[in-house]
Design a protein around this motif. Structure first.
Motif, PDB file in Angstrom:
ATOM      1  N   GLU A   1      43.223  32.184  45.525  1.00 37.93           N
ATOM      2  CA  GLU A   1      42.099  31.643  46.290  1.00 37.93           C
ATOM      3  C   GLU A   1      40.781  31.928  45.595  1.00 37.93           C
ATOM      4  N   LYS A   2      40.694  33.060  44.941  1.00 35.46           N
ATOM      5  CA  LYS A   2      39.465  33.380  44.208  1.00 35.46           C
ATOM      6  C   LYS A   2      39.287  32.457  43.007  1.00 35.46           C
ATOM      7  N   VAL A   3      40.391  32.078  42.383  1.00 33.64           N
ATOM      8  CA  VAL A   3      40.315  31.103  41.297  1.00 33.64           C
ATOM      9  C   VAL A   3      39.786  29.774  41.835  1.00 33.64           C
ATOM     10  N   LEU A   4      40.317  29.343  42.989  1.00 34.91           N
ATOM     11  CA  LEU A   4      39.867  28.097  43.600  1.00 34.91           C
ATOM     12  C   LEU A   4      38.381  28.161  43.960  1.00 34.91           C
ATOM     13  N   GLN A   5      37.945  29.301  44.477  1.00 34.12           N
ATOM     14  CA  GLN A   5      36.535  29.458  44.842  1.00 34.12           C
ATOM     15  C   GLN A   5      35.634  29.299  43.630  1.00 34.12           C
ATOM     16  N   ARG A   6      36.058  29.861  42.514  1.00 33.79           N
ATOM     17  CA  ARG A   6      35.242  29.757  41.313  1.00 33.79           C
ATOM     18  C   ARG A   6      35.268  28.362  40.728  1.00 33.79           C
ATOM     19  N   GLN A   7      36.345  27.640  40.972  1.00 33.85           N
ATOM     20  CA  GLN A   7      36.401  26.240  40.556  1.00 33.85           C
ATOM     21  C   GLN A   7      35.426  25.390  41.352  1.00 33.85           C
TER      22      GLN A   7
ATOM     23  N   LEU B   1      35.020  41.284  39.091  1.00 34.97           N
ATOM     24  CA  LEU B   1      36.295  41.364  38.375  1.00 34.97           C
ATOM     25  C   LEU B   1      37.297  42.227  39.139  1.00 34.97           C
ATOM     26  N   ARG B   2      36.819  43.374  39.678  1.00 30.19           N
ATOM     27  CA  ARG B   2      37.713  44.226  40.467  1.00 30.19           C
ATOM     28  C   ARG B   2      38.179  43.494  41.724  1.00 30.19           C
ATOM     29  N   ASP B   3      37.279  42.704  42.322  1.00 26.86           N
ATOM     30  CA  ASP B   3      37.576  42.009  43.568  1.00 26.86           C
ATOM     31  C   ASP B   3      38.653  40.939  43.386  1.00 26.86           C
ATOM     32  N   LEU B   4      38.834  40.449  42.160  1.00 24.48           N
ATOM     33  CA  LEU B   4      39.849  39.439  41.900  1.00 24.48           C
ATOM     34  C   LEU B   4      41.240  39.925  42.293  1.00 24.48           C
ATOM     35  N   PHE B   5      41.464  41.220  42.187  1.00 23.89           N
ATOM     36  CA  PHE B   5      42.801  41.754  42.394  1.00 23.89           C
ATOM     37  C   PHE B   5      42.948  42.464  43.740  1.00 23.89           C
ATOM     38  N   VAL B   6      41.989  42.248  44.635  1.00 24.77           N
ATOM     39  CA  VAL B   6      42.061  42.825  45.982  1.00 24.77           C
ATOM     40  C   VAL B   6      42.726  41.820  46.911  1.00 24.77           C
ATOM     41  N   LEU B   7      43.800  42.239  47.569  1.00 24.85           N
ATOM     42  CA  LEU B   7      44.515  41.365  48.500  1.00 24.85           C
ATOM     43  C   LEU B   7      43.929  41.497  49.897  1.00 24.85           C
ATOM     44  N   ASN B   8      43.484  40.388  50.452  1.00 27.68           N
ATOM     45  CA  ASN B   8      42.933  40.362  51.808  1.00 27.68           C
ATOM     46  C   ASN B   8      43.967  39.753  52.746  1.00 27.68           C
ATOM     47  N   GLU B   9      44.608  40.580  53.547  1.00 23.01           N
ATOM     48  CA  GLU B   9      45.653  40.118  54.456  1.00 23.01           C
ATOM     49  C   GLU B   9      45.136  39.860  55.872  1.00 23.01           C
ATOM     50  N   GLU B  10      43.826  39.985  56.066  1.00 23.85           N
ATOM     51  CA  GLU B  10      43.248  39.862  57.409  1.00 23.85           C
ATOM     52  C   GLU B  10      42.507  38.557  57.607  1.00 23.85           C
ATOM     53  N   THR B  11      42.813  37.531  56.833  1.00 22.12           N
ATOM     54  CA  THR B  11      42.078  36.278  56.938  1.00 22.12           C
ATOM     55  C   THR B  11      43.034  35.094  56.921  1.00 22.12           C
TER      56      THR B  11
ATOM     57  N   ASP C   1      36.078  34.626  26.665  1.00 19.51           N
ATOM     58  CA  ASP C   1      34.995  35.520  27.069  1.00 19.51           C
ATOM     59  C   ASP C   1      34.720  35.356  28.554  1.00 19.51           C
ATOM     60  N   VAL C   2      35.788  35.411  29.351  1.00 17.21           N
ATOM     61  CA  VAL C   2      35.655  35.200  30.791  1.00 17.21           C
ATOM     62  C   VAL C   2      34.772  36.263  31.429  1.00 17.21           C
ATOM     63  N   GLU C   3      34.815  37.509  30.907  1.00 16.78           N
ATOM     64  CA  GLU C   3      34.142  38.620  31.564  1.00 16.78           C
ATOM     65  C   GLU C   3      32.653  38.408  31.714  1.00 16.78           C
ATOM     66  N   ARG C   4      32.052  37.682  30.798  1.00 13.29           N
ATOM     67  CA  ARG C   4      30.610  37.537  30.885  1.00 13.29           C
ATOM     68  C   ARG C   4      30.182  36.691  32.081  1.00 13.29           C
ATOM     69  N   HIS C   5      31.148  35.997  32.723  1.00 15.65           N
ATOM     70  CA  HIS C   5      30.834  35.184  33.888  1.00 15.65           C
ATOM     71  C   HIS C   5      30.892  35.988  35.178  1.00 15.65           C
ATOM     72  N   PHE C   6      31.363  37.235  35.143  1.00 14.09           N
ATOM     73  CA  PHE C   6      31.542  38.028  36.343  1.00 14.09           C
ATOM     74  C   PHE C   6      30.934  39.416  36.169  1.00 14.09           C
ATOM     75  N   THR C   7      30.475  39.983  37.276  1.00 10.91           N
ATOM     76  CA  THR C   7      30.081  41.383  37.269  1.00 10.91           C
ATOM     77  C   THR C   7      31.345  42.233  37.326  1.00 10.91           C
TER      78      THR C   7
END
Length: 246
Positions: free
Chosen positions: A132-138, A164-174, A154-160
């Motif tokens: 979903e985070k990939v879709l959001q960035r699209q 980047l850490r938030d990409l791998f956080v699973l949100n099961e409450e939404t 050089d993907v990292e330069r597009h994110f703080t």
């Protein structure tokens, strides 16, 4: 996979439509094959291992209205660009690509010159996950557009660092992390109470699409049937020629 199974079953039993299944990964195409074998669906598969000469024959056969194949499995990297697959009018994007251009090319395979049926495009996304985070960035930031030029080196330069850490956080409450981030004013308690702008179409941002947190208002019978298999939220929009669903 359960949602996909329901969509295919309803499409097969209630329509004469053919379906294209698109994935970025050949391992996922292997899973599609297992599903089709279990359900006795006839299919063809196109990935990087198929020669150019054989591809043309497979595409020509599938596009023939009298061909028995119900499903065309497609690797987006091998066949996402240039193929005319008007033999099918339903396309399912099983996973998103970091490069939005790859997804757009793949989704255009059925909506081509010569198509006479209404087209349905589905994008399946596991909510609260990195997909979903990939879709959001699209769809919102468009930050990955420069990665097309950079070839994703050089993907990292597009994110703080935090992003980047938030990409791998699973949100099961939404039910939809994307809809939560919109802070949508057209919906109350997840229910759409105000229609999107009249000028909105399939090229508009998802915030201007129809929003459904329940099956009742979904225009597509396949999605309504698949709801209990694991659908929590649907963005859907209709253009003059196609109905697209995420």
């Amino acid at each position: 996979m359960s949602v996909l199974d329901y969509i295919l079953a309803v499409t097969r039993s209630s329509t004469s439509d053919k379906v294209i299944l698109v994935s970025n990964y050949t391992q996922t195409l292997d899973l599609f094959e297992r599903l089709c074998t279990a359900r006795k669906y006839l299919y063809v598969r196109l990935d990087g291992s198929m020669s150019i000469k054989k591809r043309a024959k497979v595409v020509e056969r599938f596009n023939n209205p009298s061909s028995p194949e119900f499903i065309f499995m497609l690797s987006s990297k091998a066949g996402g660009c240039g193929l005319n697959l008007i033999g099918a009018n339903r396309l399912i994007m099983f996973d998103p690509d970091w490069n939005p251009a790859n997804d757009e090319q793949a989704m255009a395979r059925v909506w081509r010159d010569g198509q006479k049926k209404t087209c349905f495009v589905y994008r399946l996304v596991s909510t609260g996950t990195i997909e979903e985070k990939v879709l959001q960035r699209q769809t919102h930031k468009k930050a990955l557009s420069s990665c097309v030029v950079d070839k994703e080196t050089d993907v990292e330069r597009h994110f703080t660092r935090g992003e980047l850490r938030d990409l791998f956080v699973l949100n099961e409450e939404t039910t939809s992390d994307t809809h939560d981030k919109f802070r949508c004013r057209r919906c109350v308690n997840g229910i759409q109470v105000r229609a999107p702008p009249t000028e909105a179409d399939c090229t508009s941002a998802l915030s201007q699409w129809q929003h459904s947190a329940e099956r009742r208002h979904l225009p597509d019978t396949a999605l309504r049937a698949a709801w209990d298999a694991g659908i929590s939220f649907v963005f859907h929009q209709r253009s003059h020629e196609t109905r697209a669903l995420v």
